[in-house]
Design an enzyme around this catalytic site. Sequence first.
Site, PDB file in Angstrom:
ATOM      1  CG  ASP A   1      -2.207   0.698   1.101  1.00 17.03           C
ATOM      2  OD1 ASP A   1      -2.345   1.483   0.153  1.00 17.03           O
ATOM      3  OD2 ASP A   1      -3.089   0.491   1.967  1.00 17.03           O
TER       4      ASP A   1
ATOM      5  CG  ASP B   1      -9.564   2.441  -0.207  1.00 14.32           C
ATOM      6  OD1 ASP B   1      -9.181   1.272  -0.425  1.00 14.32           O
ATOM      7  OD2 ASP B   1      -8.864   3.274   0.389  1.00 14.32           O
TER       8      ASP B   1
END
Length: 706
Positions: free
Chosen positions: A459, A529
């Site tokens: 990430d 997301d």
Amino acid sequence: MTIECLNECKWVLHTQKTTYAFGLGVDEMLTHLYWGPRLSFSSDIPEPLRTFHASFNNMQDMANLEYPSQSGMAYHEVCLKARLHDGGRDVILNFDSYSIGDVEIREEKCPKLTMILKDPHYSLTVHLHYIVYEKYDLIERYSEIINTGSELIQLDQAFSAAFYVPEGFPYRLTTISGGWAAEYTLNQEMLVPGKKVIESRRGATSHNSHPWFALDRGNSQESSGDVWFGVLKWSGNWKMSFEHTPRNQIRILVGLNNYDFTWGLLPKNPLITPSVILGITSQGFGQASRNLHHFQEDLILPKKHNKKLRKILYNSWEATYFDVNLENQTSLAEKAASIGVELFVMDDGWFGQRNTDMAGLGDWYVNTQKFPEGLDPLINKVNELGMDFGLWVEPEMVNPDSDLYRAHPEWVFQFPNREITRARHQLNLNLAKPEVKDFVFHMVDDLLNKYNIKFIKWDWNKSISEPGWPDVPKEHQQEVMVHYIKNLYDIFSKLRASHPNVVFETCSGGGGRIDMGILSFTDQAWISDNTNPYDRLFIQEGYSHIYCPKSMVCWVTDAGDDNLFSLKYRFYSSMMGTLGIGANLNNYTEKQLKIAKKHIKRYKEIRPLIQEGEMYRLLSPRAGNLSAVQYMNVEKTEGVVFIFLQSSKFPENRFRLIFQGLNPESQYKISKISQKLSGRLLMSLGALITLDGHFKSELLKVTQIE
Ligand code: DGJ
């Protein structure tokens, strides 16, 4: 012949269906001549501009130069700008020589042309590289800028390539924009005189704009019309400029962003620019995507796993956020295994003092309050349940509240006498520093050596700010964003070499760092997301314009209103790429677990069609109430179609669905339609399907009748 040189003054690159040509023009400058559908007669290739007489129409502006530099009367955007050792800033790039050979890419020999351009006075040489991917109808271009002298040359701009679409038409530009949780929005606009620029200055590809474009003459469709397109293979700051000139040329420049960039070009230490992949098809936007998909799957995605099916994963993020521990992860893993999940991924929260996003990044030791005996008990349990274990990391970041930052405050990007801007309470490590590069490599390498980890989700949750790099002389400090990405690629390639069986997923708050560059080192991408299954139809559609379904990870979660979205709708929305589950399975009822299990079983049956077949966007969610995507095997004998109805209105419940990618002369059985129908009919008038209600979905099976 895929690469031809005609009379030592024209060079022609052919793919199966396309031709790209350039030649010697005025003053021995390389001039673009043609990029379009394949030409069978070399006499069709336009002649380069050789002479002209006009006081305000100067040569540099009128000729379509293959690699324009700042010189003479060049007033448009150029590929190369340099400051020479004697204060001169005028770079002339004359043709010197060329070579034709090939490069081996994944056991395939691909033809390669290199054009060598030289400044007549200064020690500056540029090699323009062209690689032809004949069967994919794509070419790759990149440049190599070489200082052959002994004095430093400062480059202020060093793009990868310039290219042009045939003059004299109006052109429509398609681009992708977006934001966090709203990635991959498609935009279309007619180009008007002036310049349109898309770019990233964030140190990564960015959620906001994507290094991809398509151009058409304003009337191309999904399955018809000429579409020119290109995508940059780079994960850092990039720029694409589309200049509609007063003479109706469309000049496209692509490469490293010149924002906050200079490059101190040292003698014999070339700057190799990122590659741009270019294509043109006469079969619309859909074929443009499929050409890129095949190319990505065969030649971009890391070789070890590119031909393997992606596993169905469970990810803990939306279920437990930072509150991970042995008990709740074990319980989630048991449920995940019981419904057929193949890979269990523990997300953020397992390390250091990572109880919120305010602390812990950088401290990559297991939090023993959450996992008293380390990770092994959880990993063993996951393995006993028949699943692989995967782990989340964010190695390029640090929280100021961490042992790492306390030990090495000098490792983060910073300028003297300035506060460092924080976002999500974190700071960026400067990966251009060799010691940071080492730290990041060893941190992940150690984890992979110590534990039976088969998957890493990598990430990156803060754009770079205050990119100071005081360790190097001033003339090199603005190279930092490029060294950063080159080091990131080095780390990935070393990790992949040491741990060939590990699958990597790229993530940056969803889709903030996805591109052909990072996807050469990672196997799949977490694209947003936003896991609302309806919003996802739009995000996934945008993503599919460039990247293949196998690389697109989609989770079924609890996001959005359960009264609106059935589990079936959630699954169908997520089954269009690599399926994942992110819902809190600890809250699922027995009935929900049963439904989930049924859909996962179904996905396993059709997974090869989705992940390895060809994708056809039948109806766009942008265009109306009904959207549909079809996946067919390459033989066109078997496929599936996902259909989504947003909302019924009036007593309308029958819709005509026009299929693609079938054999016109074959007959097909479509589930839920009793009559067998020919490919020709299905691809012209289509079939009537019935769907009623709000947020409804259907999965059709398409089978060719023997
Ligand atoms: C952002 C990612 O996109 C999420 O999936 C999750 O991994 C969080 N980071 C964790 O902090």
